[in-house]
Write a protein that holds these residues in place. Structure first.
Motif, PDB file in Angstrom:
ATOM      1  N   ASN A 216       0.816  -1.211   0.000  1.00  0.00           N
ATOM      2  CA  ASN A 216       0.000   0.000   0.000  1.00  0.00           C
ATOM      3  C   ASN A 216       0.849   1.259   0.000  1.00  0.00           C
ATOM      4  OD1 ASN A 216      -2.814   0.181  -0.081  1.00  0.00           O
ATOM      5  ND2 ASN A 216      -2.946  -1.059   1.767  1.00  0.00           N
TER       6      ASN A 216
ATOM      7  N   LEU B 202       3.854   1.673  -1.007  1.00  0.00           N
ATOM      8  CA  LEU B 202       4.548   1.862  -2.281  1.00  0.00           C
ATOM      9  C   LEU B 202       3.592   2.146  -3.438  1.00  0.00           C
ATOM     10  CD1 LEU B 202       7.240  -0.951  -1.998  1.00  0.00           C
ATOM     11  CD2 LEU B 202       7.601   1.513  -1.795  1.00  0.00           C
TER      12      LEU B 202
ATOM     13  N   LEU C 125       1.423   0.063  -4.730  1.00  0.00           N
ATOM     14  CA  LEU C 125       1.299  -1.096  -5.612  1.00  0.00           C
ATOM     15  C   LEU C 125      -0.085  -1.714  -5.421  1.00  0.00           C
ATOM     16  CD1 LEU C 125       4.732  -2.694  -4.699  1.00  0.00           C
ATOM     17  CD2 LEU C 125       4.254  -1.007  -6.470  1.00  0.00           C
TER      18      LEU C 125
ATOM     19  N   THR D 217       0.559   6.912   1.598  1.00  0.00           N
ATOM     20  CA  THR D 217       0.953   6.706   0.207  1.00  0.00           C
ATOM     21  C   THR D 217       2.222   7.496  -0.072  1.00  0.00           C
ATOM     22  OG1 THR D 217      -1.393   6.757  -0.250  1.00  0.00           O
ATOM     23  CG2 THR D 217       0.064   6.748  -2.144  1.00  0.00           C
TER      24      THR D 217
ATOM     25  N   LEU E  35       3.972   7.053  -3.174  1.00  0.00           N
ATOM     26  CA  LEU E  35       4.017   7.290  -4.610  1.00  0.00           C
ATOM     27  C   LEU E  35       2.633   7.129  -5.225  1.00  0.00           C
ATOM     28  CD1 LEU E  35       7.076   5.461  -6.205  1.00  0.00           C
ATOM     29  CD2 LEU E  35       6.591   7.904  -6.173  1.00  0.00           C
ATOM     30  N   PRO E  36       1.852   8.215  -5.322  1.00  0.00           N
ATOM     31  CA  PRO E  36       0.540   8.079  -5.961  1.00  0.00           C
ATOM     32  C   PRO E  36       0.700   7.978  -7.475  1.00  0.00           C
ATOM     33  CG  PRO E  36       0.870  10.340  -5.188  1.00  0.00           C
ATOM     34  CD  PRO E  36       2.130   9.591  -4.887  1.00  0.00           C
ATOM     35  N   THR E  37       1.099   6.800  -7.954  1.00  0.00           N
ATOM     36  CA  THR E  37       1.511   6.657  -9.355  1.00  0.00           C
ATOM     37  C   THR E  37       0.386   6.929 -10.361  1.00  0.00           C
ATOM     38  OG1 THR E  37       1.258   4.313  -8.915  1.00  0.00           O
ATOM     39  CG2 THR E  37       3.486   5.112  -9.122  1.00  0.00           C
TER      40      THR E  37
END
Lengths: 176, 192
Positions: free
Chosen positions: B99, B101, B103, B144, B146-148
């Motif tokens: 979570n 990261l 992912l 979070t 990295l909110p990719t």
């Protein structure tokens, strides 16, 4: 740079897990099958819970009932200095990840990603989760029907995150 | 609460459609929703099957046990009901790591696995245990880094600096996370 990093994380993790397993002489394929066996049942068990939750959410949205709710909340938003444009996103976010992402995309196209609204909706999307979907999915997979206080915690977290996002974005990017 | 929320959405939705003279909306919305739910469940089959297979390899190599051992004090503090060395520990930690990261599709299978393990410790199978409520509090408000997805979206819409929302997002999520932990603590104390 972050985007490419995001693309690399999972593949690299996967590589190390399997590589390290082989180094340790684990029977990687057989072990994989052992773990994978329950996937089907777990997913199928969630179906009634997801259908129940998503149907209710869909009816609430498609019927326009959500618009009535949004209309009612608008005065409160403007009083608190929150752009009313992000209201649909704030209401959708705990209920449906896909729908919220759709609203975020629409607002960014309309106002630009680097506007106050664009940055605010980005921060809101990134900092919160689809609380009700997660509750239905996780509790559904093990047959829990009584959620006790878990939904309240989720909503308290969502509400805090939302107010924090508004305040932080305004201060961080220097909006009045 | 869920009975009221669910019933409320259904009843108010129907009333809104009737009032507009569009009752046909309701059945269409129901069946579309049901289809979306089943599609979601089926797409989960592939993801869960794959990641739980990989997780088993991690368990066999001892990586999960090492991770659980390193973070044991945290687990003790958050989940006093989970006995030391219980398999729930590893699944909880893998879920939270995934979570953090960002992912998303790897986090869900680990989370479902954690729930299953917590369910073994639950005397009342149809009622959420405290540990489950705490786990969901952590999960739905997880920090979070990295909110990719959103960064990708910003880039698509031509943002000059798509990643400039990382720090605000982190701060907002941190506050939400703290609120969830405090709320969880207070609910637990209230013997709800």
């Amino acid at each position: 740079m972050f985007l490419t990093l995001g693309n690399w994380i999972l593949p690299v993790i996967l590589f190390f897990i399997v590589f390290y397993g082989m180094l340790k002489r684990v029977k990687v394929y057989e072990t994989f099958l052992d773990g994978a066996r329950d996937g089907f049942n777990t997913a199928v068990r969630t179906i009634p819970y997801l259908v129940g939750m998503i149907v209710a959410i869909n009816i609430f949205f498609e019927s326009g009932a959500i618009k009535v709710l949004a209309l009612g909340l608008e005065p409160l938003f403007s009083k608190l200095g929150i752009p009313v444009e992000v209201l649909p996103h704030a209401l959708l976010r705990p209920l449906s990840g896909g729908a919220a992402l759709g609203v975020a995309a629409k607002l960014m196209r309309q106002y630009g990603p680097d506007s106050l609204i664009g940055r605010l909706v980005s921060t809101m999307q990134g900092s919160s989760d689809t609380t009700f979907y997660v509750l239905a999915l996780y509790f559904g997979s093990i047959g829990v029907k009584k959620f006790r206080y878990a939904p309240y915690i989720g909503l308290i977290a969502d509400f805090t995150t939302f107010l924090a996002a508004v305040y932080i974005v305004k201060v961080f990017f220097g909006y009045r | 609460m869920l009975n009221y929320l669910w019933g409320g959405m259904m009843v108010l939705g129907c009333l809104a459609a009737f009032w507009q003279g569009k009752p046909e909306l309701i059945i269409k919305a129901s069946l579309d929703g049901a289809k979306l739910a089943v599609d979601t469940a089926f797409s989960l089959i592939s993801i869960i099957t794959f990641w739980l297979g990989i997780m088993k390899i991690m368990e066999e190599t001892g990586v999960v046990a090492k991770l659980a051992h390193a973070l044991a004090p945290l687990i003790r503090w958050l989940f006093p009901e989970v006995p030391p060395g219980h398999p729930a520990e590893g699944a909880i930690l893998l879920n939270l790591s995934a979570n953090i990261l960002g992912l998303g599709n790897a986090a869900t299978p680990f989370g479902l696995k954690a729930m299953e393990e917590l369910s073994h410790l639950n005397p009342q199978k149809d009622t959420a245990s405290r540990a489950m409520c705490t786990f969901l509090a952590l999960n739905t408000s997880a920090i979070t880094l990295l909110p990719t997805t959103i960064i990708g979206l910003r880039q698509n819409f031509g943002s000059k600096n798509p990643t400039d929302i990382i720090i605000p997002t982190f701060l907002a999520t941190l506050l939400g996370f703290s609120a969830a932990l405090i709320a969880d603590y207070l609910f637990k104390k209230s013997r709800w």
